[in-house]
Scaffold this motif. Structure first.
Motif, short mmCIF file in Angstrom:
data_model
loop_
_atom_site.label_atom_id
_atom_site.label_comp_id
_atom_site.label_asym_id
_atom_site.label_seq_id
_atom_site.Cartn_x
_atom_site.Cartn_y
_atom_site.Cartn_z
N ALA A 216 0.83 -1.21 0.00
CA ALA A 216 0.00 0.00 0.00
C ALA A 216 0.87 1.26 0.00
O ALA A 216 0.59 2.22 -0.73
CB ALA A 216 -0.94 -0.01 1.20
N ARG A 217 1.92 1.25 0.81
CA ARG A 217 2.79 2.43 0.89
C ARG A 217 3.55 2.67 -0.41
O ARG A 217 3.64 3.81 -0.87
CB ARG A 217 3.78 2.26 2.05
N ARG A 218 4.10 1.60 -0.99
CA ARG A 218 4.87 1.76 -2.22
C ARG A 218 4.02 2.31 -3.36
O ARG A 218 4.49 3.07 -4.21
CB ARG A 218 5.48 0.42 -2.67
N ASN A 219 2.75 1.91 -3.37
CA ASN A 219 1.87 2.33 -4.45
C ASN A 219 0.97 3.50 -4.06
O ASN A 219 0.06 3.88 -4.80
CB ASN A 219 1.01 1.14 -4.89
N ARG A 220 1.23 4.07 -2.87
CA ARG A 220 0.49 5.24 -2.37
C ARG A 220 -1.01 5.01 -2.39
O ARG A 220 -1.79 5.84 -2.87
CB ARG A 220 0.87 6.49 -3.18
N LEU A 221 -1.40 3.86 -1.87
CA LEU A 221 -2.81 3.48 -1.78
C LEU A 221 -3.20 3.34 -0.31
O LEU A 221 -2.35 3.07 0.54
CB LEU A 221 -3.05 2.15 -2.49
N LYS A 222 -4.47 3.50 -0.01
CA LYS A 222 -4.94 3.30 1.35
C LYS A 222 -4.88 1.82 1.68
O LYS A 222 -5.25 0.97 0.87
CB LYS A 222 -6.36 3.84 1.53
N LEU A 223 -4.42 1.54 2.88
CA LEU A 223 -4.30 0.15 3.33
C LEU A 223 -5.64 -0.57 3.25
O LEU A 223 -5.71 -1.73 2.83
CB LEU A 223 -3.77 0.14 4.77
#
Length: 246
Positions: A216-223
């Motif tokens: 999620a962090r690498r792709n800047r998405l909400k967990l």
């Protein structure tokens, strides 16, 4: 490598990691997981768990560093008593230097000792007169945390609480409560996603969560969004996805 770093450097990194989670449309679960992970490392504890209150004011588990801490926190919740419950209700920290000599919370103490923990410290997540949860840090040895360690853990907990209560001027208690409830609801989906990743990769549940969070962090998405996609099998996270140690 971590042990060779100065206390100031480690503390600075912890605040930076917390700040990094407080971006626009940040994820409460990610923020609180970062908080308990960083505190556990900084004050040389062996495990940690974090509880927040739902819309009815009942504490619920939202983050933990391993399955032992998670189990003990759940026992505490089921019993309705323990250090974190006291910290939440009083807004003050609770120190248990030797769990084997504590008689206030028999169910909690029994579970903690069976899982190898000998001492525990609980910190309220508070801002002025409002307390939204509590964090527990466990150790496999007896003893109290030093005053600097107590101050560091409470300061990090306070920063996370401020982020939750004041980000985008969320000062209305109803809005804050709804936000926390959504975080608790998303944890159910996160648990399902952890199970899917564990089945796909053979990793344990804690490592599965780390894989999920890092994706999620690498792709800047909400967990929560990534977890929903994984749980519904519309997203397959590679088995060899990089796993951070934080």
């Amino acid at each position: 490598m971590m042990a060779k770093k100065s206390r100031d450097a480690r503390l600075s990194e912890a605040f930076v990691k917390l700040a990094d989670t407080l971006v626009d449309d940040y994820d409460v679960v990610d923020l609180l997981d970062t908080l308990v992970q960083q505190c556990t490392v900084l004050v040389d504890s062996d495990a940690g768990g974090l509880l927040i209150a739902d819309t009815d004011g009942w504490l619920q588990l939202i983050a933990s560093t391993n399955e032992d801490a998670e189990f003990v926190e759940i026992i505490q919740l089921n019993a309705g008593e323990g250090p974190c419950v006291d910290a939440f209700e009083t807004g003050k920290g609770v120190t248990v230097a030797d769990i084997s000599e504590e008689d206030r919370w028999p169910a909690f103490c029994d579970a903690a000792t069976k899982h190898g923990f000998q001492s525990m410290h609980a910190f309220p997540l508070r801002l002025r007169g409002q307390t939204i949860g509590a964090m527990g840090l466990f150790s496999v040895t007896t003893g109290e945390l030093s005053e600097p360690d107590l101050a560091i853990a409470q300061a990090l907990a306070d920063v996370a609480t401020i982020g939750i209560l004041q980000e985008r001027s969320l000062r209305d208690s109803t809005i804050v409560t709804d936000q926390l409830q959504r975080a608790l609801d998303s944890r159910v989906t996160i648990e399902q996603a952890k199970g899917v990743i564990a089945a796909q990769t053979g990793a344990d549940m804690h490592t599965s969560f780390t894989i999920l969070r890092d994706y999620a962090r690498r792709n800047r998405l909400k967990l929560s969004i990534v977890a929903e996609d994984v749980a519904e099998r519309t997203l397959i996270i590679p088995a060899l996805a990089p796993v951070s140690t934080a």
